[in-house]
Scaffold this active site. Structure first.
Site, PDB file in Angstrom:
ATOM      1  N   SER A 266       8.326  -6.882  -9.321  1.00 58.04           N
ATOM      2  CA  SER A 266       9.269  -7.054  -7.967  1.00 58.04           C
ATOM      3  C   SER A 266      10.277  -6.072  -8.231  1.00 58.04           C
ATOM      4  O   SER A 266      10.232  -4.975  -8.363  1.00 58.04           O
ATOM      5  CB  SER A 266       9.779  -8.629  -8.046  1.00 58.04           C
TER       6      SER A 266
ATOM      7  N   TYR B 201      11.629  -3.677   2.499  1.00 62.72           N
ATOM      8  CA  TYR B 201      11.602  -3.228   1.053  1.00 62.72           C
ATOM      9  C   TYR B 201      11.754  -4.708   0.379  1.00 62.72           C
ATOM     10  O   TYR B 201      10.795  -5.383  -0.216  1.00 62.72           O
ATOM     11  CB  TYR B 201      12.048  -2.477   0.332  1.00 62.72           C
TER      12      TYR B 201
ATOM     13  N   LYS C 144       9.337  -7.783  -1.271  1.00 62.06           N
ATOM     14  CA  LYS C 144       9.533  -8.159  -2.770  1.00 62.06           C
ATOM     15  C   LYS C 144       9.836  -9.667  -3.058  1.00 62.06           C
ATOM     16  O   LYS C 144       9.579 -10.196  -4.203  1.00 62.06           O
ATOM     17  CB  LYS C 144      10.818  -7.046  -3.412  1.00 62.06           C
TER      18      LYS C 144
END
Length: 322
Positions: free
Chosen positions: A169, A183, A187
């Protein structure tokens, strides 16, 4: 005074004992030596450093990436640094059929590290939907594909020792930051995947880890910084970077100890405490720290948020005056 000290000590001992009894899943160890470690995104950066570290510890290593030329270069680099030959397979993690074929050709996997990832540091307003879909497709959906491809073999393995599935992650998977909307979403999604998956596979002695590295030095960090929105650079200016080798060492040590959340630096420790939520915790000492200090660290988080929102306010005020 002595009586009060004794009472506090007794309460601490009782709390530690209670945590040790109730924590699930129980602590475990994941052997690496002479076992098969399969690493995606293994041709560069953290993935290459992980492959090098695992090979040096005596693991059989397979690395997967899209670019066969970079894979060949990575293989040669690992051979020079460790004296060990690794296997290489080429596939795009968005192509489930290609991933399934690659996993099956590699053989039984003991440690699966989903390290692949992509990013575009732009505000949502300035991103094309294709870019958003690519980020979610690679970082999140691609991880689902790898797990599905590997899980049958991991459950049917002949070696009944504990095995591991790990997801790379980011600290941006613990806190959202301006300019990393897509993004961060991808994650954050890995956390939900990891938490639910751990419940699904624990009966097969499969242990899930979630790694939260900060900014990592080459490759790509310098180029990323050039493309970041100005506000992103202002907000992240105080955060420190780590080398790929440092993150790789922290990652492998965390996987071997069966940790669910693997933090890589002091900021990571604080973020892991303040965002612990319902995540599994195997260490009763770390659980004790979370229990005692989460309130204080939440206040620290408020202070960081105050500075970030003040920076955003000042930046927009400056633009309006210009």
């Amino acid at each position: 005074m002595f009586g009060a000290d004794l009472l506090i000590l007794t309460l601490i001992i009782l709390l530690l004992t209670s945590l040790k009894l109730i924590l699930q899943p129980h602590p475990t160890k994941i052997p690496i030596k002479s076992r098969h470690v399969f690493i995606t995104g293994g041709s560069s950066g953290i993935g290459l450093a992980l492959a090098r570290e695992a090979a040096a510890e005596g693991a059989r290593v397979t690395i997967l990436a899209r670019d066969m030329k970079k894979l060949e270069q990575a293989k040669a680099s690992i051979q020079v640094s460790t004296g060990t030959e690794v296997d290489i397979v080429s596939a795009d993690v968005r192509d489930f059929h290609a991933v399934k074929t690659a996993v099956e050709s590699a053989g039984e996997i003991d440690v699966l590290i989903c390290n692949h990832g992509t990013f575009l540091p732009y505000e949502v307003e300035n991103m094309e939907m294709k870019g958003i879909e690519d980020i979610i497709g690679v970082n999140l959906v691609g991880s689902f594909g790898l797990v599905k491809a590997a899980l049958v073999g991991m459950k049917k393995r002949k070696d009944r020792r504990p095995v591991s599935i790990a997801f790379m992650s980011s600290q941006l998977g613990q806190v959202g930051i301006y300019g990393y909307t897509a993004y961060s979403a991808s994650k954050f999604g890995l956390r939900g995947l990891a938490e639910a998956l751990q419940q699904e596979v624990i009966a097969d002695d499969i242990h899930v880890s979630l790694i939260f590295p900060p900014d990592t030095d080459p490759p790509g960090l310098a180029e990323e910084k050039k493309r970041r929105p100005q506000l992103t650079s202002i907000i992240t200016a105080s955060s420190g970077a780590m080398t790929a080798d440092e993150v790789a060492k922290k990652t492998l040590n965390g996987i071997k100890s069966g940790s669910f959340s693997i933090h890589c630096n002091f900021e990571g420790v604080l973020l892991s405490i303040v965002t612990a939520g319902m995540s599994p915790q195997r260490s009763y000492l770390m659980a004790f720290v979370e229990f005692i200090f989460s309130g204080v660290i939440r206040f620290v988080a408020f202070c960081f948020l105050w500075t970030w929102y003040r920076s955003i306010e000042k930046w927009h005020a400056k633009r309006k005056r210009a």
